[in-house]
Design a protein around this motif. Structure first.
Motif, PDB file in Angstrom:
ATOM      1  N   LEU A 178       0.847  -1.183   0.000  1.00  0.00           N
ATOM      2  CA  LEU A 178       0.000   0.000   0.000  1.00  0.00           C
ATOM      3  C   LEU A 178       0.883   1.232   0.000  1.00  0.00           C
ATOM      4  O   LEU A 178       1.803   1.342   0.795  1.00  0.00           O
ATOM      5  N   SER A 179       0.630   2.153  -0.916  1.00  0.00           N
ATOM      6  CA  SER A 179       1.320   3.439  -0.915  1.00  0.00           C
ATOM      7  C   SER A 179       0.418   4.447  -1.593  1.00  0.00           C
ATOM      8  O   SER A 179      -0.465   4.091  -2.357  1.00  0.00           O
ATOM      9  N   PHE A 180       0.626   5.714  -1.281  1.00  0.00           N
ATOM     10  CA  PHE A 180      -0.208   6.765  -1.848  1.00  0.00           C
ATOM     11  C   PHE A 180       0.648   7.798  -2.557  1.00  0.00           C
ATOM     12  O   PHE A 180       1.795   8.011  -2.222  1.00  0.00           O
ATOM     13  N   VAL A 181       0.036   8.445  -3.519  1.00  0.00           N
ATOM     14  CA  VAL A 181       0.665   9.534  -4.237  1.00  0.00           C
ATOM     15  C   VAL A 181       0.627  10.764  -3.334  1.00  0.00           C
ATOM     16  O   VAL A 181      -0.362  11.012  -2.653  1.00  0.00           O
ATOM     17  N   ASP A 182       1.712  11.531  -3.328  1.00  0.00           N
ATOM     18  CA  ASP A 182       1.757  12.730  -2.501  1.00  0.00           C
ATOM     19  C   ASP A 182       0.761  13.790  -2.961  1.00  0.00           C
ATOM     20  O   ASP A 182       0.113  14.443  -2.166  1.00  0.00           O
ATOM     21  N   ASP A 183       0.651  13.971  -4.255  1.00  0.00           N
ATOM     22  CA  ASP A 183      -0.185  15.025  -4.826  1.00  0.00           C
ATOM     23  C   ASP A 183      -1.209  14.382  -5.756  1.00  0.00           C
ATOM     24  O   ASP A 183      -0.873  13.969  -6.867  1.00  0.00           O
ATOM     25  N   LEU A 184      -2.453  14.306  -5.323  1.00  0.00           N
ATOM     26  CA  LEU A 184      -3.491  13.652  -6.121  1.00  0.00           C
ATOM     27  C   LEU A 184      -3.753  14.345  -7.453  1.00  0.00           C
ATOM     28  O   LEU A 184      -4.214  13.726  -8.399  1.00  0.00           O
ATOM     29  N   LEU A 185      -3.448  15.619  -7.543  1.00  0.00           N
ATOM     30  CA  LEU A 185      -3.732  16.369  -8.769  1.00  0.00           C
ATOM     31  C   LEU A 185      -2.579  16.341  -9.768  1.00  0.00           C
ATOM     32  O   LEU A 185      -2.749  16.763 -10.909  1.00  0.00           O
ATOM     33  N   LYS A 186      -1.438  15.848  -9.353  1.00  0.00           N
ATOM     34  CA  LYS A 186      -0.242  15.894 -10.205  1.00  0.00           C
ATOM     35  C   LYS A 186      -0.447  15.184 -11.547  1.00  0.00           C
ATOM     36  O   LYS A 186      -0.015  15.675 -12.579  1.00  0.00           O
ATOM     37  N   GLU A 187      -1.120  14.049 -11.532  1.00  0.00           N
ATOM     38  CA  GLU A 187      -1.299  13.298 -12.781  1.00  0.00           C
ATOM     39  C   GLU A 187      -2.220  14.022 -13.774  1.00  0.00           C
ATOM     40  O   GLU A 187      -2.283  13.662 -14.943  1.00  0.00           O
ATOM     41  N   TYR A 188      -2.912  15.054 -13.319  1.00  0.00           N
ATOM     42  CA  TYR A 188      -3.820  15.800 -14.192  1.00  0.00           C
ATOM     43  C   TYR A 188      -3.238  17.144 -14.635  1.00  0.00           C
ATOM     44  O   TYR A 188      -3.935  17.936 -15.260  1.00  0.00           O
ATOM     45  N   GLU A 189      -1.987  17.397 -14.323  1.00  0.00           N
ATOM     46  CA  GLU A 189      -1.355  18.681 -14.667  1.00  0.00           C
ATOM     47  C   GLU A 189      -1.456  18.991 -16.163  1.00  0.00           C
ATOM     48  O   GLU A 189      -1.741  20.124 -16.535  1.00  0.00           O
ATOM     49  N   SER A 190      -1.228  18.001 -17.016  1.00  0.00           N
ATOM     50  CA  SER A 190      -1.309  18.265 -18.456  1.00  0.00           C
ATOM     51  C   SER A 190      -2.741  18.621 -18.862  1.00  0.00           C
ATOM     52  O   SER A 190      -2.957  19.470 -19.728  1.00  0.00           O
ATOM     53  N   ASP A 191      -3.728  17.996 -18.230  1.00  0.00           N
ATOM     54  CA  ASP A 191      -5.133  18.331 -18.514  1.00  0.00           C
ATOM     55  C   ASP A 191      -5.449  19.753 -18.068  1.00  0.00           C
ATOM     56  O   ASP A 191      -6.130  20.498 -18.780  1.00  0.00           O
ATOM     57  N   PHE A 192      -4.964  20.137 -16.893  1.00  0.00           N
ATOM     58  CA  PHE A 192      -5.190  21.502 -16.404  1.00  0.00           C
ATOM     59  C   PHE A 192      -4.527  22.514 -17.337  1.00  0.00           C
ATOM     60  O   PHE A 192      -5.103  23.554 -17.648  1.00  0.00           O
ATOM     61  N   LYS A 193      -3.320  22.181 -17.798  1.00  0.00           N
ATOM     62  CA  LYS A 193      -2.593  23.084 -18.694  1.00  0.00           C
ATOM     63  C   LYS A 193      -3.374  23.272 -19.997  1.00  0.00           C
ATOM     64  O   LYS A 193      -3.534  24.392 -20.476  1.00  0.00           O
ATOM     65  N   ARG A 194      -3.864  22.167 -20.581  1.00  0.00           N
ATOM     66  CA  ARG A 194      -4.643  22.271 -21.820  1.00  0.00           C
ATOM     67  C   ARG A 194      -5.936  23.062 -21.599  1.00  0.00           C
ATOM     68  O   ARG A 194      -6.337  23.860 -22.450  1.00  0.00           O
ATOM     69  N   TYR A 195      -6.579  22.848 -20.464  1.00  0.00           N
ATOM     70  CA  TYR A 195      -7.805  23.593 -20.163  1.00  0.00           C
ATOM     71  C   TYR A 195      -7.513  25.089 -20.086  1.00  0.00           C
ATOM     72  O   TYR A 195      -8.220  25.900 -20.681  1.00  0.00           O
ATOM     73  N   LEU A 196      -6.466  25.457 -19.359  1.00  0.00           N
ATOM     74  CA  LEU A 196      -6.113  26.872 -19.215  1.00  0.00           C
ATOM     75  C   LEU A 196      -5.723  27.487 -20.553  1.00  0.00           C
ATOM     76  O   LEU A 196      -6.071  28.633 -20.841  1.00  0.00           O
ATOM     77  N   GLU A 197      -5.012  26.722 -21.379  1.00  0.00           N
ATOM     78  CA  GLU A 197      -4.641  27.217 -22.708  1.00  0.00           C
ATOM     79  C   GLU A 197      -5.874  27.444 -23.575  1.00  0.00           C
ATOM     80  O   GLU A 197      -5.964  28.438 -24.296  1.00  0.00           O
ATOM     81  N   SER A 198      -6.844  26.526 -23.508  1.00  0.00           N
ATOM     82  CA  SER A 198      -8.062  26.691 -24.314  1.00  0.00           C
ATOM     83  C   SER A 198      -8.889  27.878 -23.824  1.00  0.00           C
ATOM     84  O   SER A 198      -9.484  28.598 -24.626  1.00  0.00           O
ATOM     85  N   GLU A 199      -8.906  28.105 -22.510  1.00  0.00           N
ATOM     86  CA  GLU A 199      -9.610  29.259 -21.959  1.00  0.00           C
ATOM     87  C   GLU A 199      -8.947  30.560 -22.406  1.00  0.00           C
ATOM     88  O   GLU A 199      -9.624  31.514 -22.767  1.00  0.00           O
ATOM     89  N   GLU A 200      -7.621  30.578 -22.391  1.00  0.00           N
ATOM     90  CA  GLU A 200      -6.893  31.773 -22.819  1.00  0.00           C
ATOM     91  C   GLU A 200      -7.102  32.027 -24.305  1.00  0.00           C
ATOM     92  O   GLU A 200      -7.287  33.163 -24.729  1.00  0.00           O
ATOM     93  N   GLN A 201      -7.099  30.955 -25.089  1.00  0.00           N
ATOM     94  CA  GLN A 201      -7.319  31.097 -26.523  1.00  0.00           C
ATOM     95  C   GLN A 201      -8.721  31.646 -26.799  1.00  0.00           C
ATOM     96  O   GLN A 201      -8.894  32.525 -27.638  1.00  0.00           O
ATOM     97  N   ALA A 202      -9.716  31.146 -26.096  1.00  0.00           N
ATOM     98  CA  ALA A 202     -11.087  31.635 -26.276  1.00  0.00           C
ATOM     99  C   ALA A 202     -11.196  33.104 -25.878  1.00  0.00           C
ATOM    100  O   ALA A 202     -11.918  33.875 -26.510  1.00  0.00           O
TER     101      ALA A 202
END
Length: 103
Positions: free
Chosen positions: A68-92
């Motif tokens: 049993l082990s846990f990831v330190d940062d639960l959101l880390k694996e979604y960083e690329s998704d957050f980056k793409r979302y922010l880029e699409s918002e900026e583009q819009a």
């Protein structure tokens, strides 16, 4: 989330969903309404938070063949998704910049 974890209590459901959405809003710098495009990530994170209940803080544990082990940062694996979302918002946002409209 009820589909993934049918036995979750309503109070726990509300708490983990609120925690997940708050963390995502802070990560993307959006204190306003939660973006619909990120709801599936919120469900994943909320399920991970729920699954860590009673094991919070464990980094690693071994017992015979069970580990049993846990990831330190639960959101880390979604960083690329957050980056793409922010880029699409900026583009819009930038699509209408520099345009003059007469009414």
């Amino acid at each position: 989330m009820k589909t993934r974890i049918p036995e979750i209590l309503p109070e726990m459901l509300d708490e983990v969903v609120l925690t997940a959405t708050d963390r995502i809003k802070l990560r993307i710098g959006s204190p306003a309404a939660f973006p619909d495009e990120l709801e599936s990530i919120a469900v994943d994170v909320a399920c991970a938070i729920h699954n860590r209940t009673f094991y919070e803080g464990i980094k690693s544990e071994n017992a015979d063949t069970f580990s049993l082990s846990f990831v330190d940062d639960l959101l880390k694996e979604y960083e690329s998704d957050f980056k793409r979302y922010l880029e699409s918002e900026e583009q819009a946002e930038n699509e209408n910049r520099g345009k003059v409209r007469f009414l």
